[in-house]
Enzyme design. Sequence first.
Site, PDB file in Angstrom:
ATOM      1  N   SER A   1       0.799  -1.235   0.000  1.00 47.49           N
ATOM      2  CA  SER A   1       0.000   0.000   0.000  1.00 47.49           C
ATOM      3  C   SER A   1       0.825   1.275   0.000  1.00 47.49           C
ATOM      4  CB  SER A   1      -0.934   0.005   1.225  1.00 47.49           C
ATOM      5  OG  SER A   1      -0.195  -0.276   2.404  1.00 47.49           O
ATOM      6  N   ARG A   2       2.088   1.167   0.418  1.00 50.21           N
ATOM      7  CA  ARG A   2       2.916   2.380   0.550  1.00 50.21           C
ATOM      8  C   ARG A   2       4.371   2.049   0.232  1.00 50.21           C
ATOM      9  NH1 ARG A   2       3.721   3.835   5.640  1.00 50.21           N
ATOM     10  NH2 ARG A   2       2.731   2.104   6.729  1.00 50.21           N
TER      11      ARG A   2
ATOM     12  N   TYR B   1      14.489  -4.729  15.506  1.00 49.25           N
ATOM     13  CA  TYR B   1      14.402  -4.665  14.036  1.00 49.25           C
ATOM     14  C   TYR B   1      15.579  -5.419  13.414  1.00 49.25           C
ATOM     15  CZ  TYR B   1      14.044  -2.413   9.389  1.00 49.25           C
ATOM     16  OH  TYR B   1      13.921  -2.161   8.038  1.00 49.25           O
TER      17      TYR B   1
ATOM     18  N   ALA C   1      17.393  -7.782  14.729  1.00 48.56           N
ATOM     19  CA  ALA C   1      17.258  -9.227  14.984  1.00 48.56           C
ATOM     20  C   ALA C   1      16.268  -9.855  14.008  1.00 48.56           C
ATOM     21  CB  ALA C   1      16.804  -9.461  16.430  1.00 48.56           C
TER      22      ALA C   1
HETATM   23  P1  NAP Z   1       6.606   1.980   4.791  1.00 50.58           P
HETATM   24  O1  NAP Z   1       6.539   3.064   3.781  1.00 50.58           O
HETATM   25  O2  NAP Z   1       6.433   2.304   6.232  1.00 50.58           O
HETATM   26  O3  NAP Z   1       5.547   0.849   4.351  1.00 50.58           O
HETATM   27  C1  NAP Z   1       5.397  -0.298   5.117  1.00 50.58           C
HETATM   28  C2  NAP Z   1       4.389  -1.210   4.461  1.00 50.58           C
HETATM   29  O4  NAP Z   1       4.272  -2.398   5.274  1.00 50.58           O
HETATM   30  C3  NAP Z   1       3.008  -0.595   4.358  1.00 50.58           C
HETATM   31  O5  NAP Z   1       2.447  -0.902   3.104  1.00 50.58           O
HETATM   32  C4  NAP Z   1       2.225  -1.293   5.473  1.00 50.58           C
HETATM   33  O6  NAP Z   1       0.856  -1.480   5.166  1.00 50.58           O
HETATM   34  C5  NAP Z   1       2.900  -2.641   5.500  1.00 50.58           C
HETATM   35  N1  NAP Z   1       2.687  -3.362   6.763  1.00 50.58           N
HETATM   36  C6  NAP Z   1       3.161  -3.066   7.990  1.00 50.58           C
HETATM   37  N2  NAP Z   1       2.707  -3.958   8.894  1.00 50.58           N
HETATM   38  C7  NAP Z   1       1.907  -4.825   8.216  1.00 50.58           C
HETATM   39  C8  NAP Z   1       1.149  -5.958   8.586  1.00 50.58           C
HETATM   40  N3  NAP Z   1       1.101  -6.388   9.862  1.00 50.58           N
HETATM   41  N4  NAP Z   1       0.450  -6.624   7.640  1.00 50.58           N
HETATM   42  C9  NAP Z   1       0.475  -6.204   6.348  1.00 50.58           C
HETATM   43  N5  NAP Z   1       1.181  -5.122   5.928  1.00 50.58           N
HETATM   44  C10 NAP Z   1       1.883  -4.444   6.856  1.00 50.58           C
HETATM   45  O7  NAP Z   1       7.993   1.221   4.719  1.00 50.58           O
HETATM   46  P2  NAP Z   1       8.993   0.920   3.510  1.00 50.58           P
HETATM   47  O8  NAP Z   1      10.163   1.794   3.698  1.00 50.58           O
HETATM   48  O9  NAP Z   1       8.282   0.893   2.217  1.00 50.58           O
HETATM   49  O10 NAP Z   1       9.447  -0.546   3.936  1.00 50.58           O
HETATM   50  C11 NAP Z   1       9.173  -1.713   3.181  1.00 50.58           C
HETATM   51  C12 NAP Z   1      10.144  -2.804   3.619  1.00 50.58           C
HETATM   52  O11 NAP Z   1      11.483  -2.369   3.364  1.00 50.58           O
HETATM   53  C13 NAP Z   1      10.083  -3.121   5.108  1.00 50.58           C
HETATM   54  O12 NAP Z   1      10.235  -4.511   5.312  1.00 50.58           O
HETATM   55  C14 NAP Z   1      11.280  -2.374   5.663  1.00 50.58           C
HETATM   56  O13 NAP Z   1      11.775  -2.965   6.862  1.00 50.58           O
HETATM   57  C15 NAP Z   1      12.268  -2.519   4.525  1.00 50.58           C
HETATM   58  N6  NAP Z   1      13.333  -1.526   4.557  1.00 50.58           N
HETATM   59  C16 NAP Z   1      13.071  -0.200   4.409  1.00 50.58           C
HETATM   60  C17 NAP Z   1      14.122   0.711   4.459  1.00 50.58           C
HETATM   61  C18 NAP Z   1      13.923   2.194   4.315  1.00 50.58           C
HETATM   62  O14 NAP Z   1      14.884   2.953   4.517  1.00 50.58           O
HETATM   63  N7  NAP Z   1      12.737   2.675   3.959  1.00 50.58           N
HETATM   64  C19 NAP Z   1      15.426   0.263   4.648  1.00 50.58           C
HETATM   65  C20 NAP Z   1      15.660  -1.103   4.794  1.00 50.58           C
HETATM   66  C21 NAP Z   1      14.597  -1.984   4.735  1.00 50.58           C
HETATM   67  P3  NAP Z   1      -0.347  -0.630   5.835  1.00 50.58           P
HETATM   68  O15 NAP Z   1       0.083   0.811   5.836  1.00 50.58           O
HETATM   69  O16 NAP Z   1      -1.496  -0.921   4.911  1.00 50.58           O
HETATM   70  O17 NAP Z   1      -0.587  -1.174   7.212  1.00 50.58           O
END
Ligand code: NAP
Length: 251
Positions: free
Chosen positions: A20-21, A161, A163
């Site tokens: 979604s995001r 996170y 871990a």
């Molecule tokens: P984000 O913009 O905060 O988006 C997180 C997404 O995860 C949202 O679509 C949210 O959906 C979904 N989500 C969270 N809890 C959920 C659940 N219980 N069930 C289903 N969906 C869930 O974060 P992002 O930066 O795009 O991160 C995506 C992935 O990349 C994550 O695994 C994050 O750890 C990893 N990552 C990000 C970064 C960074 O710098 N951004 C760096 C390293 C790794 P809803 O809003 O609909 O709940």
Amino acid sequence: MEENKEKNIVNKTVIITGGSRGIGAEIVNLLAKEGYNIVLNYNKSEAKAKQIQEKLLQENIKIEIFKADVSKREEVKKLIKYTLEKFKTIDILINNAGISGQKLFTEITDEEWNTMLNTNLNSVFYCSQEALKEMINKKQGCIINISSIWGITGGSCEVAYSAAKAGINGLTKALAKEVGLSNIRVNAIAPGIIETEMNSQLTEQEKNEIKEEIPLNKIGKPSDIAKCVKWLIEDTYTTGQIISINGGWYI
Ligand code: NAP
């Protein structure tokens, strides 16, 4: 079977958790335009999920959206069932859903620890196990887990996170060995810092300080990760790898 009309060059079904995001939404958009059958999973951001669906429909691309909290086995089962009802198959699973949280290790409560592990690691266990039933039957599949640089290096004040993400890395390597003979590839991408809402707490000054530590001197974009996802899907000989996309922040 529902299929994309616009550019129906692939007849493969992809589930993207947390579509979604941020990074997940970018992966959805890229793969939808490539002609994959998409199930966008969301949890809280229903309006955003619908917005993505409607925008793609304006381009004559139809995707499915499905609400499920992937930290819960029962909801994951419903997501898998829905996908099989709609598309009869699951070819690719992108375990992207995740949450972050900064806190001193000594102050993390049991509840916070469990929420972090359930959302970031157990979700990968549940989704992969449920999807693999279909993939192993078909002797074909591709699982891509979105991990993090902190799962490799460890992040101060992000122990839970880190871990969870290190757990994803171990799961990725072990599972790749276990299901390789079933023609299923399992890989992870470990992003550095990517411009999404997950980093919205950072001030401009903090972002600039981070940029200075990064050889490419910039923060990554969701498209940097989505492009690698597409490559991993199309590839046929890469498995068990944790691919770092971090501008050289950690080499
Ligand atoms: P984000 O913009 O905060 O988006 C997180 C997404 O995860 C949202 O679509 C949210 O959906 C979904 N989500 C969270 N809890 C959920 C659940 N219980 N069930 C289903 N969906 C869930 O974060 P992002 O930066 O795009 O991160 C995506 C992935 O990349 C994550 O695994 C994050 O750890 C990893 N990552 C990000 C970064 C960074 O710098 N951004 C760096 C390293 C790794 P809803 O809003 O609909 O709940």
